[in-house]
Design an enzyme around this catalytic site. Structure first.
Site, PDB file in Angstrom:
ATOM      1  N   GLU A 265      50.266  37.233  44.501  1.00 13.82           N
ATOM      2  CA  GLU A 265      49.741  36.640  43.512  1.00 13.82           C
ATOM      3  C   GLU A 265      50.020  37.809  42.350  1.00 13.82           C
ATOM      4  OE1 GLU A 265      45.756  36.936  41.130  1.00 13.82           O
ATOM      5  OE2 GLU A 265      45.332  36.319  43.152  1.00 13.82           O
ATOM      6  N   CYS A 302      43.262  37.697  36.610  1.00 16.83           N
ATOM      7  CA  CYS A 302      44.422  36.944  36.735  1.00 16.83           C
ATOM      8  C   CYS A 302      44.209  35.427  36.261  1.00 16.83           C
ATOM      9  CB  CYS A 302      44.665  36.949  38.302  1.00 16.83           C
ATOM     10  SG  CYS A 302      43.247  36.697  39.273  1.00 16.83           S
TER      11      CYS A 302
END
Length: 525
Positions: A265, A302
């Protein structure tokens, strides 16, 4: 809990072999006791050998045994929640209460995965019974289940020191799948990592599991991470961090004699699109809410919404004014590490160099590692001409993009690379434009939000935290939510087996009463 600073390899507390470090309190810029051990390739090999030795027994634990183990980890995390939150706050400069919540979320994830394990749907059991009378050739009995890939290396993240770190979703889902875990702790929060690791190791011991089910290592520089990716007994890797770091690990894993999956990620700006009627009706409300979510965790998330796109017209100036006001009132707050702070400052400079105008800043910084909020603005054509403007700036900043019309809004949407999420704010009269925008966003993200913001995110069966490159290295999977377990599984078929030799979950009488697909039809329990 007294922190030893040791590496935790199986049941052993292992002292330093490659030097030591101390944690940094970014709020005071002072080092914190004690010293924490660095290891190297030898310690990775020790952990990998133990994990491999543990795999056969752990991956064949009963569903009930594995679920109970995960619940014990959750109980252990609850027991140290206050201490864990206090140490994490000390190592990050962020509020103690925030980490009480993050620790509670980590424990909840382990309990959720215990429920996943007990229900057994993750096994994706399928049975195609024998057809001995079939012509021209009889069909043998075929049965399928998913099993764990093997030992997994997990890289702890810097921005969520608990729920994306040692006791995070990657660890919970890998252990739920039946995969032993070797956790590379992040050097930004070594004390918090040790507290979590001991909670997991204590559960391993309480359930009489092989000591290799869990280990935690730590190292200086890239050597220990490279050793983890290179080790032939490691069968999958997870990573949360920068695109540069994630792709370095991904490429390295593909150069192995036996390439393995690396689930990364990496980067996302989580674009938010305000459609015209929503802008006219709710411009100020949306602008204020956008900045409020952007500022969470000092922008170090994120799912931080970083770019907002709106058509110039009714409501745009109201939107712009609300965003500027909220940013100008935002206090500067401590960022997680010197590296993150430095990258944030450089990122803002790069945005201005690429043509973005700085239209609002937060209150001045009082300390060295304080991040000052910033709002930049650019028109749609400039964004289309300067791809660098769509790059993530990890920290408390946002870019407001004014576009001329619907055509330019759709062109801007097409210009984005892969994202973890995207959002649309709309009213009923915006549905026509929303229908045109939707397929563009579907191709670029794994999660689309309407009339809300990307952050926060629930952890559920329907959660998707993934997207096309460069958001992740494999858009087929999520790193958050119950289906994240699928990253660590592979199918095995059993053909012509006598019932007594079959895995318990595939036996004819279905002793665990699990859902199975039988000859193409779902078998309800």
């Amino acid at each position: 809990m007294r922190l030893s600073g040791h590496l935790l390899i199986g049941a052993a507390d292992v002292p330093a072999s490659e030097g030591t470090m101390k944690a940094l309190n970014p709020a005071t810029n002072q080092l914190i006791e004690p010293e924490f051990a660095f290891g190297g390739p030898a310690q990775v090999d020790q952990a990998a050998m133990l994990a491999d030795a543990a795999f056969d027994s752990y991956s064949h634990t009963s569903l009930a045994e594995r679920a109970a183990f995960l619940e014990t980890i959750a109980d252990n995390l609850d027991a140290v929640r206050s201490e864990l939150a206090a140490r994490t706050a000390l190592e990050t400069g962020l509020p103690h209460a925030q980490f009480e919540g993050e620790a509670a979320r980590a424990a909840t994830q382990f309990r959720q995965f215990a429920d996943v394990v007990r229900k057994g749907r993750f096994l994706q059991l399928a049975i195609d019974p024998a057809q001995p009378e079939r012509q021209p050739r009889p069909r043998m009995d075929h049965r399928l289940q998913k099993i764990a890939l093997g030992p997994v290396a997990i890289f702890g993240a810097s921005n969520f020191p608990i729920s994306y770190s040692v006791a995070g979703g990657d660890t919970a889902s890998a252990l739920a799948a039946g995969a032993p875990v070797i956790l590379k702790a992040h050097n930004a929060h070594p004390g918090a990592s040790e507290i979590q690791a001991r909670a997991i190791r204590n559960a391993v011991q309480a359930h009489g599991l092989h000591e290799g089910v869990f280990s935690m290592v730590r190292g200086d520089g890239n050597a220990i991470g490279e050793a983890l990716v290179d080790h032939p007994l490691i069968k999958a890797v997870t990573f949360t961090g920068s695109e540069q770091g994630g792709m370095a690990l991904y490429r390295r894993a593909q150069l192995r004699p036996d390439p393995i999956p690396v689930f990364t990620e990496m980067t996302s700006v989580n674009p938010t699109f305000i459609l015209p009627d929503a802008l006219a009706v709710r411009g100020a409300e949306i602008g204020d809410g956008f900045i409020e979510r952007m500022l969470v965790n000092v922008g170090q998330a994120c799912l931080c919404p970083s770019i907002l796109i709106a058509i110039k017209g009714a409501g745009f100036e109201t939107l712009r004014s609300a965003m500027r006001k909220r940013v100008s009132e935002a206090p500067a707050r401590t960022m997680l590490t010197p590296g993150i702070h430095g990258a944030y400052v450089k990122g803002l400079m790069a945005m201005e160099s690429a043509g973005a105008d700085l239209i609002a800043v937060g209150t001045p910084a009082d300390a060295t590692l304080d991040g000052r909020a910033a709002l930049l603005e650019v028109d749609g054509q400039r964004l289309l001409n300067e791809p660098a403007l769509a790059h993530e700036v990890f920290g408390p900043s946002a870019l407001l993009v004014s576009v001329d019309d619907e055509a330019q809004l759709l062109a801007v949407a097409r210009s984005f690379k892969g994202q973890l999420s995207a959002a649309m704010h709309l009213e009923d009269r915006d549905l026509g434009l929303a229908r045109r925008l939707l397929p563009i966003l579907e191709r670029r993200t794994g999660r689309i939000v309407v009339n809300a913001f990307a952050h926060p995110q629930e952890v559920t069966y329907a959660t998707v935290h993934g997207g096309p490159f460069p958001a992740t290295s494999d858009s087929r999977f999520t790193s958050v939510g119950m289906t994240s377990i699928e990253r660590f599984l592979r199918p095995v078929a059993y053909q012509g087996f006598p019932d007594a030799l079959l895995p318990e979950v595939l036996r004819e009488d279905n002793p665990l009463n699990l859902p199975r697909n039988v000859d193409g039809a779902h078998s309800a329990v």
